[in-house]
Design a protein around this motif. Structure first.
Motif, PDB file in Angstrom:
ATOM      1  N   UNK A  29      -9.373 -25.818  29.436  1.00  0.00           N
ATOM      2  CA  UNK A  29      -9.667 -25.814  30.869  1.00  0.00           C
ATOM      3  C   UNK A  29     -10.676 -26.930  31.084  1.00  0.00           C
ATOM      4  N   UNK A  30     -10.569 -27.640  32.180  1.00  0.00           N
ATOM      5  CA  UNK A  30     -11.442 -28.789  32.370  1.00  0.00           C
ATOM      6  C   UNK A  30     -11.747 -28.992  33.839  1.00  0.00           C
ATOM      7  N   UNK A  31     -12.973 -29.470  34.098  1.00  0.00           N
ATOM      8  CA  UNK A  31     -13.362 -29.779  35.469  1.00  0.00           C
ATOM      9  C   UNK A  31     -12.693 -31.045  35.947  1.00  0.00           C
ATOM     10  N   UNK A  32     -12.558 -31.974  35.041  1.00  0.00           N
ATOM     11  CA  UNK A  32     -11.922 -33.228  35.402  1.00  0.00           C
ATOM     12  C   UNK A  32     -10.586 -33.327  34.691  1.00  0.00           C
ATOM     13  N   UNK A  33      -9.533 -33.551  35.423  1.00  0.00           N
ATOM     14  CA  UNK A  33      -8.227 -33.681  34.811  1.00  0.00           C
ATOM     15  C   UNK A  33      -8.005 -35.096  34.322  1.00  0.00           C
ATOM     16  N   UNK A  34      -8.714 -35.483  33.247  1.00  0.00           N
ATOM     17  CA  UNK A  34      -8.524 -36.844  32.765  1.00  0.00           C
ATOM     18  C   UNK A  34      -7.234 -36.913  31.952  1.00  0.00           C
ATOM     19  N   UNK A  35      -6.398 -37.900  32.301  1.00  0.00           N
ATOM     20  CA  UNK A  35      -5.082 -37.996  31.671  1.00  0.00           C
ATOM     21  C   UNK A  35      -5.173 -38.246  30.165  1.00  0.00           C
ATOM     22  N   UNK A  36      -5.975 -39.218  29.716  1.00  0.00           N
ATOM     23  CA  UNK A  36      -6.012 -39.473  28.264  1.00  0.00           C
ATOM     24  C   UNK A  36      -6.437 -38.250  27.472  1.00  0.00           C
ATOM     25  N   UNK A  37      -7.431 -37.523  27.978  1.00  0.00           N
ATOM     26  CA  UNK A  37      -7.914 -36.353  27.244  1.00  0.00           C
ATOM     27  C   UNK A  37      -6.832 -35.285  27.169  1.00  0.00           C
ATOM     28  N   UNK A  38      -6.098 -35.096  28.290  1.00  0.00           N
ATOM     29  CA  UNK A  38      -5.077 -34.054  28.272  1.00  0.00           C
ATOM     30  C   UNK A  38      -3.940 -34.436  27.329  1.00  0.00           C
ATOM     31  N   UNK A  39      -3.594 -35.725  27.302  1.00  0.00           N
ATOM     32  CA  UNK A  39      -2.544 -36.173  26.387  1.00  0.00           C
ATOM     33  C   UNK A  39      -2.964 -35.903  24.951  1.00  0.00           C
ATOM     34  N   UNK A  40      -4.221 -36.249  24.642  1.00  0.00           N
ATOM     35  CA  UNK A  40      -4.728 -36.066  23.286  1.00  0.00           C
ATOM     36  C   UNK A  40      -4.698 -34.589  22.898  1.00  0.00           C
ATOM     37  N   UNK A  41      -5.114 -33.759  23.862  1.00  0.00           N
ATOM     38  CA  UNK A  41      -5.167 -32.325  23.596  1.00  0.00           C
ATOM     39  C   UNK A  41      -3.772 -31.765  23.335  1.00  0.00           C
ATOM     40  N   UNK A  42      -2.817 -32.178  24.172  1.00  0.00           N
ATOM     41  CA  UNK A  42      -1.462 -31.665  24.017  1.00  0.00           C
ATOM     42  C   UNK A  42      -0.849 -32.138  22.702  1.00  0.00           C
ATOM     43  N   UNK A  43      -1.152 -33.403  22.350  1.00  0.00           N
ATOM     44  CA  UNK A  43      -0.637 -33.951  21.090  1.00  0.00           C
ATOM     45  C   UNK A  43      -1.147 -33.147  19.910  1.00  0.00           C
ATOM     46  N   UNK A  44      -2.421 -32.732  20.018  1.00  0.00           N
ATOM     47  CA  UNK A  44      -3.023 -31.978  18.922  1.00  0.00           C
ATOM     48  C   UNK A  44      -2.563 -30.519  18.934  1.00  0.00           C
ATOM     49  N   UNK A  45      -1.650 -30.183  19.832  1.00  0.00           N
ATOM     50  CA  UNK A  45      -1.045 -28.854  19.766  1.00  0.00           C
ATOM     51  C   UNK A  45      -1.568 -27.844  20.749  1.00  0.00           C
ATOM     52  N   UNK A  46      -2.293 -28.295  21.789  1.00  0.00           N
ATOM     53  CA  UNK A  46      -2.779 -27.340  22.786  1.00  0.00           C
ATOM     54  C   UNK A  46      -1.590 -26.727  23.515  1.00  0.00           C
ATOM     55  N   UNK A  47      -1.739 -25.475  23.903  1.00  0.00           N
ATOM     56  CA  UNK A  47      -0.661 -24.800  24.612  1.00  0.00           C
ATOM     57  C   UNK A  47      -0.582 -25.308  26.044  1.00  0.00           C
TER      58      UNK A  47
END
Lengths: 205, 538
Positions: free
Chosen positions: A82-100
């Protein structure tokens, strides 16, 4: 749902931490709250069933680093960011690392709860698969060398006659080995044997 | 204001007393053997009062002057019809002048800008002129004295013109000054004003108060007070010149009345007229000069304030992401709490303890969002500079709270090392917050290239002697140019920077009689030091 599985919430903001914890608790989930990544790593025993809901921008050790730390510790609990800022690079990194999932605050209740349930389900499935795999491996360990050889050939789809020719023994002997192997593996058909065997193989990504 | 009395009692008494004193002074400033005063002050005083007052209060203010007029004039043996006639013409002068001013300038009247000063000078000229026709006609009609009509018009006009030029700017500027509360003057400023006043008085007495060495010297002597008058206009603005001119006027007339000064060569009538023309001719350009200079300084000040505000808004713009985060957190807490409450109500409606906890947290979260908005609003507001006693530690905490979201997003760890019992400083809260915010943001931006675990920003406060220091140190790339280059306007190393932050911070600190220093940190990074004078030693 497994009674022992719980949702660990990690957020440095006590107000948000309490609120998110309450929301999950209000729908009947078991919840543990942690105010920092360090506290989570120290207190939350690894390998426990459940999932993790974490804020992306935690101080000192941020969400992505914590996710990495979980990976390194072979803790397979699925993560919902969950994040206050929806930064695209961070979300991509998180999803790549297997975040649901990667959700932006303030949380949409429906999306959030279904993401958490999906994460719990993913964990449960993984744990079930792991349990099955462990059982198959235990059975495999009881096979003799010859029984193991026979198993590989059976899985490869060979007939007893072909196996006997390759291993240089009589077909009758192979039949005996095969019956003993099937018994030890606890399966009644070749199809069941193949399914059990596949569990022990690494998943194709 | 008298205790318990109606609100008009005190002003009415003040007008009456002022009118009476001004009339007595007018008698003092009358040359021997002259029926008309050289400087008839009461009318000008009335005009100034009307200019400052609301139009609907005019009638009773004029009425308040009547007893004072009768009291002053009846002592001098003038027929009562004449005394009343003069009251009518005096009031008409004040009314004409005040109406002229009111017609062109909205209340409250201030002596600033060419328009306002032009209107005031026009009224100071037009009101005595128009009323003098009436006044002379009344004198001839009642038959007081032998002076011909046109001579009466002329004499009264010049006497009252000089009075208007002397009194009205003085009253108007001081009223404006005192309306905003007595300004706290620095000691140096008071000393300067005292020196100026003493110098002007001395020169005026030397020039106008002793008999001239020779008639040929007289024209040159006229210029002797000029440096002091210019000093007053340049350094103290319209108020300064409006206060200095009466000194010269009074000294000149006092000298002439006592047979001294350069205006003693001709007949009494000639001397009077000569003196009035000299003083009026000096007053008009000097007042206009002071007003023009004041307006320019004000515009400069305003544009500097605008630039300061602009740079503050730009800095806040850089913070916007972090501020959105700061607001988002409590909003998240409120929403999730409310949704949890809805589930609890549906599942176990009896749990009022849980609901109370939820409501408490919702209130907390709402208050937190309110604080963020409050801090922001103060920073966005284009406020006049307002000095107050400030605790720099509190200021540092407020600014770090404001920048908290942005700093967290940037992965910057802030360490506060705040001195205990830090003396307070005198300053403008918003402007000093702007300086700190600027230094903090600069430090955070300088560490973009650093590894996440090396982004340390340290803010230290310290007191030494009579000074308070705030030090902001980062571990970023530092700077390679001379420190003073950093404070130049439009110098920037940021791609989208205006290059105004540090330059404006520097001018803010300098305006607070402090200093802003820059130094490179050993081991990489930059340190910025704000030094401000302490209000009282710790």
């Amino acid at each position: 749902m497994n009674a022992a599985s719980s949702v660990s919430v990690v957020d440095d903001d006590p107000l948000v931490l309490r609120a998110v914890g309450r929301l999950l608790h209000s729908v009947g989930l078991a919840v543990e709250t942690y105010s920092s990544a360090q506290e989570f790593l120290a207190r939350a025993g690894r390998g426990r069933p459940g999932c993790v809901v974490m804020d992306l921008s935690l101080p000192e050790l941020n969400g992505l680093q914590l996710q990495q730390a979980l990976c390194d510790a072979a803790d397979s609990r699925p993560v919902v960011f969950i994040s206050g800022q929806g930064s695209v690079p961070a979300s991509v990194e998180a999803m790549k690392a297997g975040a649901v999932d990667f959700l932006v605050k303030p949380l949409n209740e429906g999306k959030f709860l279904s993401a958490v349930r999906a994460a719990l389900e993913k964990d449960r499935a993984a744990r079930a698969r792991q349990a099955g795999q462990a059982a198959v491996l235990a059975r495999l360990a009881t096979l003799t060398m010859r029984e193991g050889q026979v198993l590989r050939h059976v899985i490869a789809g060979k007939l007893n006659k072909q196996i006997a020719a390759e291993l240089g023994t009589a077909e009758k002997t192979i039949k005996v080995h095969r019956a003993r192997m099937m018994h030890k593996m606890g399966v009644g058909s070749v199809a069941e044997l193949v399914r059990a065997w596949t569990l022990t193989q690494p998943l194709e990504s | 204001m008298l205790a318990g009395g109606p609100r008009w009692v005190a002003p009415a008494l003040a007008v009456a007393a002022g009118y009476y004193l001004a009339a007595r002074l007018g008698f003092v400033f009358t040359l021997q053997l002259q029926p008309v005063s050289t400087l008839w002050l009461p009318n000008a005083l009335l005009l100034a009062v009307l200019v400052l007052a609301r139009t609907r209060d005019w009638w009773w203010l004029l009425l308040a002057a009547l007893p004072a007029h009768l009291f002053a004039e009846l002592q001098s043996g003038v027929p009562s019809a004449m005394v009343l006639g003069w009251f009518v013409s005096n009031c008409s002068e004040a009314l004409i002048g005040a109406a002229l001013v009111r017609a062109f300038v909205a209340q409250p009247f201030r002596l600033d800008g060419f328009r306002n000063s032009g209107v005031l000078l026009f009224a100071a000229f037009g009101a005595p002129l128009a009323s003098s026709f009436l006044d002379a006609a009344l004198v001839r009609w009642i038959g007081w004295g032998e002076t011909p009509y046109w001579e009466l018009v002329g004499r009264r006009f010049f006497s009252n013109l000089l009075a208007q030029l002397t009194v009205v700017p003085l009253v108007v500027t001081w009223a404006a000054l005192l309306a905003g509360g007595l300004p706290r003057l620095r000691a140096a400023r008071c000393v300067e004003a005292a020196l100026l006043g003493a110098g002007l008085l001395l020169v005026c007495l030397l020039v106008f108060g002793v008999p001239p060495p020779s008639a040929h010297f007289a024209p040159a002597l006229f210029y002797a007070p000029l440096p002091f008058l210019l000093w007053a206009a340049v350094r103290f603005g319209p108020t300064g010149i409006a206060s200095a001119l009466p000194v010269m006027t009074v000294a000149t007339i006092w000298g002439a009345v006592h047979g001294a000064g350069p205006f003693t060569a001709g007949t009494a009538l000639e001397n009077t007229l000569e003196m009035q023309l000299f003083l009026a001719a000096a007053a008009v350009p000097l007042i206009l000069f002071a007003v023009a200079l004041d307006e320019r300084l004000r515009l400069e000040r305003e544009s500097r304030a605008q630039l300061t505000h602009l740079s503050r808004v730009a800095t806040l713009g850089e913070l916007s992401g972090g501020i959105a985060h700061e607001l988002n957190q409590p909003l998240t807490a409120i929403l999730s709490n409310a949704q949890a409450a809805r589930h609890f109500l549906a599942n176990k409606p009896g749990d009022s303890e849980m609901l109370r906890e939820i409501l408490d947290d919702i209130i907390l979260a709402d208050e937190r969002a309110g604080h963020v908005i409050e801090r922001l609003r103060a920073m966005f507001k284009r406020a006049e500079t307002r000095h107050e006693s400030l605790d720099m530690n509190a200021l540092v905490r407020e600014v770090t709270a404001l920048a908290h979201g942005e700093l967290t997003t940037r992965g910057v760890q802030v360490t506060l090392r705040l001195a205990e019992r830090l003396p307070r400083v005198n300053g403008d809260r918003v402007q000093l917050q702007q300086v700190l915010l600027n230094l903090i943001m600069n430090g955070a931006q300088a560490m973009v290239a650093c590894a996440p675990d090396e982004r340390f920003l340290t803010i230290t406060t310290l007191a030494t002697g009579h000074k308070v220091h705030v030090n902001v140190t980062d571990r970023g790339h530092g700077f390679s140019v001379a420190p003073q280059k950093l404070f130049e306007a439009f110098y920037t190393t940021k791609q989208d920077g205006l290059g105004l932050g540090l330059s404006i911070s520097h001018s803010i600190v300098t305006a607070h009689r402090g200093r802003l220093w820059a130094a490179t940190r050993r081991g990489g990074g930059a340190a910025f030091l704000v030094t401000l004078p302490a209000l009282a030693p710790a």
